[in-house]
Design an enzyme around this catalytic site. Structure first.
Site, mmCIF file in Angstrom:
data_model
loop_
_atom_site.group_PDB
_atom_site.id
_atom_site.type_symbol
_atom_site.label_atom_id
_atom_site.label_comp_id
_atom_site.label_asym_id
_atom_site.label_seq_id
_atom_site.Cartn_x
_atom_site.Cartn_y
_atom_site.Cartn_z
ATOM 1 N N GLY A 103 0.820 -1.198 0.000
ATOM 2 C CA GLY A 103 0.000 0.000 0.000
ATOM 3 C C GLY A 103 0.860 1.257 0.000
ATOM 4 N N LEU A 104 0.334 2.305 0.652
ATOM 5 C CA LEU A 104 1.023 3.602 0.726
ATOM 6 C C LEU A 104 1.289 4.183 -0.662
ATOM 7 C CD1 LEU A 104 3.593 2.905 3.601
ATOM 8 C CD2 LEU A 104 1.333 3.944 3.772
ATOM 9 N N CYS A 105 0.319 4.020 -1.565
ATOM 10 C CA CYS A 105 0.467 4.577 -2.915
ATOM 11 C C CYS A 105 -0.850 5.206 -3.371
ATOM 12 C CB CYS A 105 0.935 3.511 -3.897
ATOM 13 S SG CYS A 105 0.009 1.972 -3.858
ATOM 14 N N GLY A 106 -1.526 5.857 -2.451
ATOM 15 C CA GLY A 106 -2.743 6.565 -2.804
ATOM 16 C C GLY A 106 -3.848 5.622 -3.244
#
Length: 307
Positions: A103-106
């Site tokens: 994750g951590l990609c909008g």
């Protein structure tokens, strides 16, 4: 109001988070440059391969039509129809969903997964059975939670991504289509436009989609000759088309993920900076209030002694 110790601890925590997000932004930016170069180099080749295949398929189909009307065709025309060119009524569809493993990609992962789900619901209303193949942990988990039928998952495909890994997926898709286990194949991925822009694409891979209409006044499509024959050419060209198309989709998805992560981490870094500024202001105000309170107590004590 929180105590000074609590505010100091929170400022320290946000600063540590800011260091992490800044580092992740730099790493994503470095990896994005390499991924962008790879997709920029491959994209024209993939599009040209599809264009040539459209021309070859059009020539083949026109010759078959002529044969059906009694015109003379090649002696092996009955063998020309490649299994991947066969058109069947759509009863079972395969949707390949490309997402990331982290994750951590909008909204990168959510966009691809939701587009796949919309396609799934639309096909289901038409009475089509939908199977899924997933490349990326996030899309797999998303579809499992919604009780999608996942026939195969391809884990860790983006680690040292190369043409061979795309070939593994292509061989599986070709085998299922050639055995008539599926009637159509769709690929859902994020197409890379820039570091801050990605476009979610739902693309039909098999059977070969019809080419876009030619602009008015453009040249007629190229007629192809075959050596030694159509069957031999299609035996080589069709699998290559599937492999190149999937490899392009995987590179597009990988570059889009790096761009989305870099953008998201840049926003997170700026938000952390703003939060540190606000917390510092709260800390200074609380500290000033505490100092003022101490002074007032000292002055009050001194006045009491005078009396």
């Amino acid at each position: 109001m929180p105590s000074l110790k609590t505010i100091r601890k929170r400022i320290t925590t946000v600063k540590a988070t800011q260091k992490i997000t800044r580092a992740m932004k730099m790493v994503a930016g470095a990896r994005l440059n390499r991924a962008q170069q790879r997709i920029t180099q491959l994209r024209p080749y993939a599009l040209k391969t599809q264009e040539v295949l459209h021309g070859v398929a059009s020539t083949t189909l026109s010759q078959q039509t002529a044969g059906e009307q009694g015109e003379q065709v090649q002696a092996d025309s009955k063998d020309v129809v490649h299994p991947l060119l066969q058109q069947r009524p759509e009863r079972t569809a395969l949707i390949l969903v490309l997402s990331g493993d982290r994750g951590l990609c909008g909204a990168f992962n959510a966009n691809a997964s939701k587009a796949a789900e919309r396609t799934w619901r639309a096909k289901k209303q038409e009475g089509v059975e939908v199977l899924f193949g997933t490349i990326g942990k996030k899309s797999r988990d998303y579809l499992i939670r919604r009780r999608g039928t996942i026939t195969r998952d391809f884990p860790k495909m983006y680690d040292s991504l190369d043409f061979g890994k795309a070939g593994i997926v292509a061989d599986w898709v070709i085998d299922k289509y050639a055995k008539a286990e599926i009637d159509t194949v769709y690929v859902v991925y994020n197409e890379f436009k820039s570091a801050i822009t990605q476009r979610t694409v739902v693309e039909q891979l098999l059977p070969l989609p019809k080419p876009p209409p030619r602009p008015e006044g453009s040249l007629a499509p190229t007629e192809y000759g075959f050596e030694p024959n159509e069957h031999t050419v299609l035996e080589r060209l069709m699998p290559m088309y599937v492999e190149v198309s999937l490899y392009r989709a995987m590179l597009e998805s990988q570059a889009s993920e790096f761009g989305a992560r870099m953008t998201a981490m840049d926003a997170a870094t700026r938000n952390a900076k703003d939060m540190i500024g606000r917390l510092t202001l709260v800390y200074n105000r609380a500290r000033q209030a505490a100092i003022t309170k101490e002074l007032m107590e000292i002055i009050g004590g001194a006045e009491a002694l005078k009396e």
